[in-house]
Design a protein around this motif. Structure first.
Motif, PDB file in Angstrom:
ATOM      1  N   SER A  19       0.856  -1.182   0.000  1.00 51.80           N
ATOM      2  CA  SER A  19       0.000   0.000   0.000  1.00 51.80           C
ATOM      3  C   SER A  19       0.894   1.234   0.000  1.00 51.80           C
ATOM      4  CB  SER A  19      -0.872   0.032   1.248  1.00 51.80           C
ATOM      5  OG  SER A  19      -1.734  -1.071   1.262  1.00 51.80           O
ATOM      6  N   ARG A  23       2.444  10.132   0.641  1.00 50.76           N
ATOM      7  CA  ARG A  23       1.519  10.823  -0.248  1.00 50.76           C
ATOM      8  C   ARG A  23       2.075  12.206  -0.575  1.00 50.76           C
ATOM      9  NH1 ARG A  23      -4.628  10.354   0.803  1.00 50.76           N
ATOM     10  NH2 ARG A  23      -4.093   8.469  -0.273  1.00 50.76           N
ATOM     11  N   LYS A  48       5.631   2.345  -2.096  1.00 49.80           N
ATOM     12  CA  LYS A  48       4.746   2.983  -3.059  1.00 49.80           C
ATOM     13  C   LYS A  48       4.469   4.402  -2.579  1.00 49.80           C
ATOM     14  CE  LYS A  48       2.069  -0.786  -5.065  1.00 49.80           C
ATOM     15  NZ  LYS A  48       0.699  -1.351  -5.170  1.00 49.80           N
ATOM     16  N   ARG A  50       1.949   7.752  -3.425  1.00 50.34           N
ATOM     17  CA  ARG A  50       0.757   8.246  -4.136  1.00 50.34           C
ATOM     18  C   ARG A  50       0.980   9.705  -4.489  1.00 50.34           C
ATOM     19  NH1 ARG A  50      -3.977   6.404  -5.385  1.00 50.34           N
ATOM     20  NH2 ARG A  50      -5.712   7.828  -5.671  1.00 50.34           N
ATOM     21  N   ILE A  81       0.347   6.154  -8.785  1.00 50.95           N
ATOM     22  CA  ILE A  81       1.229   5.433  -7.869  1.00 50.95           C
ATOM     23  C   ILE A  81       2.613   5.287  -8.496  1.00 50.95           C
ATOM     24  CG2 ILE A  81       1.624   3.282  -6.620  1.00 50.95           C
ATOM     25  CD1 ILE A  81      -0.797   4.767  -5.582  1.00 50.95           C
TER      26      ILE A  81
END
Length: 96
Positions: A19, A23, A48, A50, A81
């Motif tokens: 996930s 961000r 990852k 975002r 992503i």
């Protein structure tokens, strides 16, 4: 050291179940985002991110800027992503 195509493919496979842990908002790549990315990479090696930006070119540019600031490589990007990778100096868990 740039990643080869096979290495990128391998890292994308490993990142599939992850996930996003960082961000990047509309304000862009700030010092706080870079610090958090460095901490996350030190803990996980593969993360990852975002990117909350609508323009695809701008997303790719932000991903490259964040990777450069965090001394990492962009292993791939799909939509909003991006996948970043940086091997640990001591005891890396991911073998390329």
């Amino acid at each position: 050291m740039p990643l080869t195509t096979k290495q990128r493919q391998f890292l994308k496979g490993l990142a599939h179940a992850l996930s996003p842990v960082v961000r990047v908002g509309k304000a862009g790549v700030s010092d706080a985002v870079v610090d958090e990315t460095k901490k996350s990479l030190a803990a996980h090696e593969l993360i990852k991110v975002r990117l909350e930006v609508e323009d695809g070119k701008e997303r790719r540019a932000l991903a490259a800027k964040l990777a450069a600031a965090a001394d990492a490589e962009v292993a791939g990007a799909v939509g909003k992503i991006a996948i970043l990778y940086r091997a640990r100096d001591e005891k890396p868990t991911i073998k390329l």
